[in-house]
Design an enzyme around this catalytic site. Structure first.
Site, short mmCIF file in Angstrom:
data_model
loop_
_atom_site.label_atom_id
_atom_site.label_comp_id
_atom_site.label_asym_id
_atom_site.label_seq_id
_atom_site.Cartn_x
_atom_site.Cartn_y
_atom_site.Cartn_z
N GLY A 95 4.17 49.79 -87.31
CA GLY A 95 4.61 49.31 -88.04
C GLY A 95 4.50 48.19 -88.70
N CYS A 153 4.60 54.30 -96.17
CA CYS A 153 4.54 53.69 -94.66
C CYS A 153 6.19 54.45 -94.39
CB CYS A 153 4.74 52.34 -93.88
SG CYS A 153 4.86 52.48 -92.83
N GLY A 243 -1.15 64.82 -88.21
CA GLY A 243 -1.81 66.09 -86.28
C GLY A 243 -1.13 67.46 -87.32
N GLY A 269 -4.04 65.14 -94.62
CA GLY A 269 -2.36 65.15 -93.33
C GLY A 269 -2.83 66.44 -92.64
N GLY A 270 -2.80 66.02 -91.48
CA GLY A 270 -3.01 67.52 -90.17
C GLY A 270 -4.44 68.35 -90.44
O1 RRO Z 1 1.47 50.99 -90.06
C1 RRO Z 1 2.29 52.15 -90.01
O2 RRO Z 1 3.52 52.41 -89.27
C2 RRO Z 1 2.37 52.72 -90.93
C3 RRO Z 1 1.84 52.88 -91.89
BR1 RRO Z 1 1.55 51.04 -92.86
C4 RRO Z 1 1.77 54.01 -93.06
O3 RRO Z 1 1.38 53.93 -93.69
N1 RRO Z 1 1.71 55.27 -92.10
C5 RRO Z 1 2.15 55.63 -90.71
O4 RRO Z 1 2.17 56.66 -90.46
N2 RRO Z 1 2.20 53.95 -90.53
#
Ligand code: RRO
Length: 330
Positions: A95, A153, A243, A269-270
């Site tokens: 978040g 995000c 992952g 990624g992954g």
């Molecule tokens: O902070 C997050 O929840 C978060 C961010 Br900013 C992002 O770019 N990607 C993610 O998976 N979590």
């Protein structure tokens, strides 16, 4: 034919061989004008909140490190549990927890005072104007090697609406606005697969002046349920998937972008094994992000992957990764 197919980048990918005296292979890559000693980059979101944790990753063999995305103000993020390991990766609903730009700038400055490894500063904002303001305020204080603009995000839809990454026009406007405040620092836009056409979004960013693309952010969001309590496990209920489970999606994303743009791609990624990093390079990545892989493989994953890539170059008689980048396109 896609625009880049006639560029040097593609010709280098066609499988050049060294015929003269052998030169030791180099893992160095040029990323938007910045030289990285290794293509491996700490992805944003893991170990990226403090100078000391960033230094540990740099010492482990990363060619660059990326901070946790930070915004104008401090944010606590979502309540715990916010990170949930499962068989093939992680779900996270962190978040956007971050200390705010001023605090992050101090950590960046501390890192840069002690470590020559290039640092990528990652920013996010609630709205388009906020991205330019965040870039301007951060770059008044510090000079990172690159600025990552996180438009993707997945965890704040309830507050922020859909990620900007779903809207090519918005990504283009944000890119242009950030570039105008970037003081010449190269800008990488971090994209998501959650969009109708990644190629379309990538091109919009490139046309607006992006110097690089990072692909991809975590996927989803997804959900896992506690079968005894019969409730979602994450306090936020849903979270971004990262992952091993998303490696095929990241490889495809890099593949699509490599055909659509000419700017370099940080394939993310992954990656949980050295071979995964090579897949992303063969798909077209100039650099490779590692984040969730640290949870399972430890920081040793950086050294192991560097050794694996150097070994591949040596055995193929190849002087640099330029010969492998995008080679899977034929
Ligand atoms: O902070 C997050 O929840 C978060 C961010 Br900013 C992002 O770019 N990607 C993610 O998976 N979590």
């Amino acid at each position: 034919m896609s625009p880049h197919l006639s560029t040097d980048r593609h010709r280098a990918a066609a499988g050049d061989r060294v015929t003269g005296p052998p030169t030791p292979p180099s893992l160095a890559v040029r990323l938007a004008g910045v030289t990285l000693a290794s293509p491996l980059v700490l992805a944003s979101g893991v170990m990226g909140l403090s100078a000391s944790s960033l230094e540990r990753v740099a010492a482990a063999g990363a060619g660059a490190v990326t901070t946790k995305s930070c915004g104008l103000e401090e944010r606590q993020g979502h309540p715990c549990p916010a990170i949930l390991p499962f068989a093939h990766g992680l779900l996270n609903a962190v978040g956007l927890a971050n200390p705010g730009l001023d605090e992050m700038a101090a950590e960046i400055a501390a890192f840069q005072a002690r470590t020559p490894v290039p640092l990528i500063a990652s920013i996010f904002a609630k709205n388009e104007a906020g991205f330019a303001e965040a870039a301007g305020r951060l770059l008044e204080r510090v000079t990172p090697a690159l600025l990552e603009v996180n438009v993707s995000c997945p965890n704040v839809a309830s507050e922020f609406g859909q990620p900007f990454a779903a809207d090519a026009d918005a990504c283009g406007r944000i890119t242009a606005a950030v570039k105008a405040r970037a003081r010449g620092i190269p800008v990488a836009v971090k994209l998501s697969l959650q969009c109708p056409s990644l190629a379309h979004v990538g091109r919009a960013c490139q046309d607006a002046g992006a110097d690089a693309l990072t692909a991809i952010n975590s996927v989803g969001p997804g959900m896992l349920i506690d079968i005894d309590v019969r409730r979602p496990i994450l306090a936020n209920q849903v979270g971004g998937l990262s992952g091993a489970a998303i490696l095929p999606l990241a490889v495809r994303a890099v593949w699509d972008l490599f055909q659509a743009v000419t700017i370099p791609i940080i394939g993310t990624g992954g990656v949980t094994r050295p071979e995964d990093a090579l897949q992303l390079i063969l798909a077209g990545a100039t650099a490779v992000g590692i984040g969730t892989g640290i949870y399972t493989g430890g920081l040793e994953l950086f050294a192991a992957t560097n050794a694996f890539l150097a070994d591949r170059l040596a055995h193929g008689g190849l002087p640099s990764l330029d010969a492998l980048r995008g080679a899977a396109h034929g």
